[in-house]
Enzyme design. Sequence first.
Site, PDB file in Angstrom:
ATOM      1  N   GLN A  31       0.818  -1.217   0.000  1.00  0.00           N
ATOM      2  CA  GLN A  31       0.000   0.000   0.000  1.00  0.00           C
ATOM      3  C   GLN A  31       0.851   1.265   0.000  1.00  0.00           C
ATOM      4  OE1 GLN A  31      -2.238  -0.977   3.492  1.00  0.00           O
ATOM      5  NE2 GLN A  31      -0.386  -1.379   4.657  1.00  0.00           N
ATOM      6  N   HIS A  62      -8.249   2.954  20.166  1.00  0.00           N
ATOM      7  CA  HIS A  62      -7.341   1.938  20.725  1.00  0.00           C
ATOM      8  C   HIS A  62      -7.794   1.446  22.104  1.00  0.00           C
ATOM      9  CE1 HIS A  62      -4.460   3.748  17.664  1.00  0.00           C
ATOM     10  NE2 HIS A  62      -4.784   2.558  17.255  1.00  0.00           N
ATOM     11  N   ASP A  86       0.217   0.612  13.698  1.00  0.00           N
ATOM     12  CA  ASP A  86       0.608   1.851  14.387  1.00  0.00           C
ATOM     13  C   ASP A  86       0.997   1.597  15.847  1.00  0.00           C
ATOM     14  OD1 ASP A  86      -2.027   1.928  15.890  1.00  0.00           O
ATOM     15  OD2 ASP A  86      -2.744   2.129  13.835  1.00  0.00           O
ATOM     16  N   GLU A 106       1.301  -8.113  11.809  1.00  0.00           N
ATOM     17  CA  GLU A 106       1.018  -6.994  10.901  1.00  0.00           C
ATOM     18  C   GLU A 106       1.677  -7.329   9.559  1.00  0.00           C
ATOM     19  OE1 GLU A 106      -0.395  -3.636  10.559  1.00  0.00           O
ATOM     20  OE2 GLU A 106       0.567  -3.941   8.606  1.00  0.00           O
ATOM     21  N   GLY A 140      -2.021 -11.822   8.481  1.00  0.00           N
ATOM     22  CA  GLY A 140      -2.880 -12.309   9.555  1.00  0.00           C
ATOM     23  C   GLY A 140      -3.798 -13.444   9.107  1.00  0.00           C
ATOM     24  N   ASP A 157      -7.518  -5.580  14.312  1.00  0.00           N
ATOM     25  CA  ASP A 157      -7.377  -4.118  14.172  1.00  0.00           C
ATOM     26  C   ASP A 157      -6.928  -3.853  12.740  1.00  0.00           C
ATOM     27  OD1 ASP A 157      -6.804  -1.460  14.316  1.00  0.00           O
ATOM     28  OD2 ASP A 157      -5.182  -1.641  15.764  1.00  0.00           O
ATOM     29  N   ASP A 160      -9.537  -1.045   6.021  1.00  0.00           N
ATOM     30  CA  ASP A 160     -10.832  -1.297   5.368  1.00  0.00           C
ATOM     31  C   ASP A 160     -10.808  -2.582   4.532  1.00  0.00           C
ATOM     32  OD1 ASP A 160     -11.485   1.066   6.496  1.00  0.00           O
ATOM     33  OD2 ASP A 160     -11.638   2.215   4.645  1.00  0.00           O
TER      34      ASP A 160
HETATM   35  N1  SAM Z   1      -7.521   1.971  13.294  1.00  0.00           N
HETATM   36  C1  SAM Z   1      -7.478   1.727  11.916  1.00  0.00           C
HETATM   37  C2  SAM Z   1      -8.775   1.810  11.188  1.00  0.00           C
HETATM   38  O1  SAM Z   1      -9.834   1.414  11.710  1.00  0.00           O
HETATM   39  O2  SAM Z   1      -8.732   2.285  10.068  1.00  0.00           O
HETATM   40  C3  SAM Z   1      -6.705   0.514  11.553  1.00  0.00           C
HETATM   41  C4  SAM Z   1      -5.285   0.799  11.846  1.00  0.00           C
HETATM   42  S1  SAM Z   1      -4.017  -0.306  11.527  1.00  0.00           S
HETATM   43  C5  SAM Z   1      -2.936   0.863  10.784  1.00  0.00           C
HETATM   44  C6  SAM Z   1      -4.554  -1.367  10.196  1.00  0.00           C
HETATM   45  C7  SAM Z   1      -3.411  -2.281   9.743  1.00  0.00           C
HETATM   46  O3  SAM Z   1      -3.918  -3.502   9.242  1.00  0.00           O
HETATM   47  C8  SAM Z   1      -2.539  -1.693   8.630  1.00  0.00           C
HETATM   48  O4  SAM Z   1      -1.277  -1.373   9.133  1.00  0.00           O
HETATM   49  C9  SAM Z   1      -2.476  -2.808   7.580  1.00  0.00           C
HETATM   50  O5  SAM Z   1      -1.194  -2.955   7.004  1.00  0.00           O
HETATM   51  C10 SAM Z   1      -2.882  -4.012   8.422  1.00  0.00           C
HETATM   52  N2  SAM Z   1      -3.369  -5.153   7.629  1.00  0.00           N
HETATM   53  C11 SAM Z   1      -4.187  -5.118   6.542  1.00  0.00           C
HETATM   54  N3  SAM Z   1      -4.370  -6.366   6.076  1.00  0.00           N
HETATM   55  C12 SAM Z   1      -3.679  -7.207   6.887  1.00  0.00           C
HETATM   56  C13 SAM Z   1      -3.483  -8.616   6.909  1.00  0.00           C
HETATM   57  N4  SAM Z   1      -4.032  -9.414   5.975  1.00  0.00           N
HETATM   58  N5  SAM Z   1      -2.709  -9.143   7.892  1.00  0.00           N
HETATM   59  C14 SAM Z   1      -2.135  -8.351   8.839  1.00  0.00           C
HETATM   60  N6  SAM Z   1      -2.266  -7.006   8.853  1.00  0.00           N
HETATM   61  C15 SAM Z   1      -3.035  -6.445   7.889  1.00  0.00           C
END
Ligand code: SAM
Length: 277
Positions: A31, A62, A86, A106, A140, A157, A160
């Site tokens: 991304q 959080h 984060d 992550e 994940g 967490d 989208d």
């Molecule tokens: N609080 C935020 C929101 O609701 O928009 C979410 C924050 S956190 C930054 C979301 C994280 O999920 C991102 O860093 C992204 O890289 C991670 N992510 C997305 N798909 C994922 C996957 N398949 N496995 C692990 N992490 C993933």
Amino acid sequence: MELWITEWQTKNLGLTCRVKEALFTGRSEFQEVVVVDTDEFGRMLVLDGVFQTSIFDEFVYHEMIAHVPLFTHPNPKNVLVIGGGDGGTIREVVKHPSVERAEMVEIDGLVVEVCKKYLPEISEALINNHPKVHLKIDDGIKHMKEAENFYDVIIVDCSDPIGPGEGLFTYEFYKDVYKALKADGLFVQQTESPFFHQPLVKRLWKDISSLFPITRMYLAQIPLYPGGTHCFTIGSKQYDPLNVDTAKLPKLNTRYYNRDIQKSCFVLPNFIQELLK
Ligand code: SAM
């Protein structure tokens, strides 16, 4: 020249902020990663144009995604955060004395590194190598396929349901989450806006409640996210969040979450109750 940044929350609606300073722009395998400083929200993380978290209101999200499920379980020891690059969720998880192991999986190492540099208040548990924290840079979805009967609480967490996060919003993923939890385990996922993402909220509720005997939804007020009201869905094998004896909960150092909110956040307005029928 003034710089502005917009998140298109729907095809026809955007949230636009004046950028005081563009701090980082880069692209990972997964991304586009951006950090900007803004007047109202302070520094914020933006992934593929979607506002993820901000210094101004991160505490709400959080604290609520971590403490509500962790206080529903009477003795969470092994906790997993999926996503959460984060570091804000893991920062809250390690506040719980019962937690012995706080794993975080992550997918994007760049998000972690950039947040440690530009959002250190949020990433503090990662920066300080908190002894309970075990960080793995991995998908994940894959991690859930491999885990069995291990976790007390899993916190999804995620970003989208587009890009790398898409598979985290599927029935197949929830089946793997169920398998990865202990016999009395529970999980929570951020499930977007009950105003603007109703078909998604409804589908996730149906999928989760077809697998878990106890499914509950709760709300929190988060100005950065579409509609300002955000919903979270819990799937639980044994413990019902509505039965938590809040008088017995230890006090944590929090700015939004408290014992009364542990109960009141599950009170749903009629239009959401209708949606979940
Ligand atoms: N609080 C935020 C929101 O609701 O928009 C979410 C924050 S956190 C930054 C979301 C994280 O999920 C991102 O860093 C992204 O890289 C991670 N992510 C997305 N798909 C994922 C996957 N398949 N496995 C692990 N992490 C993933």
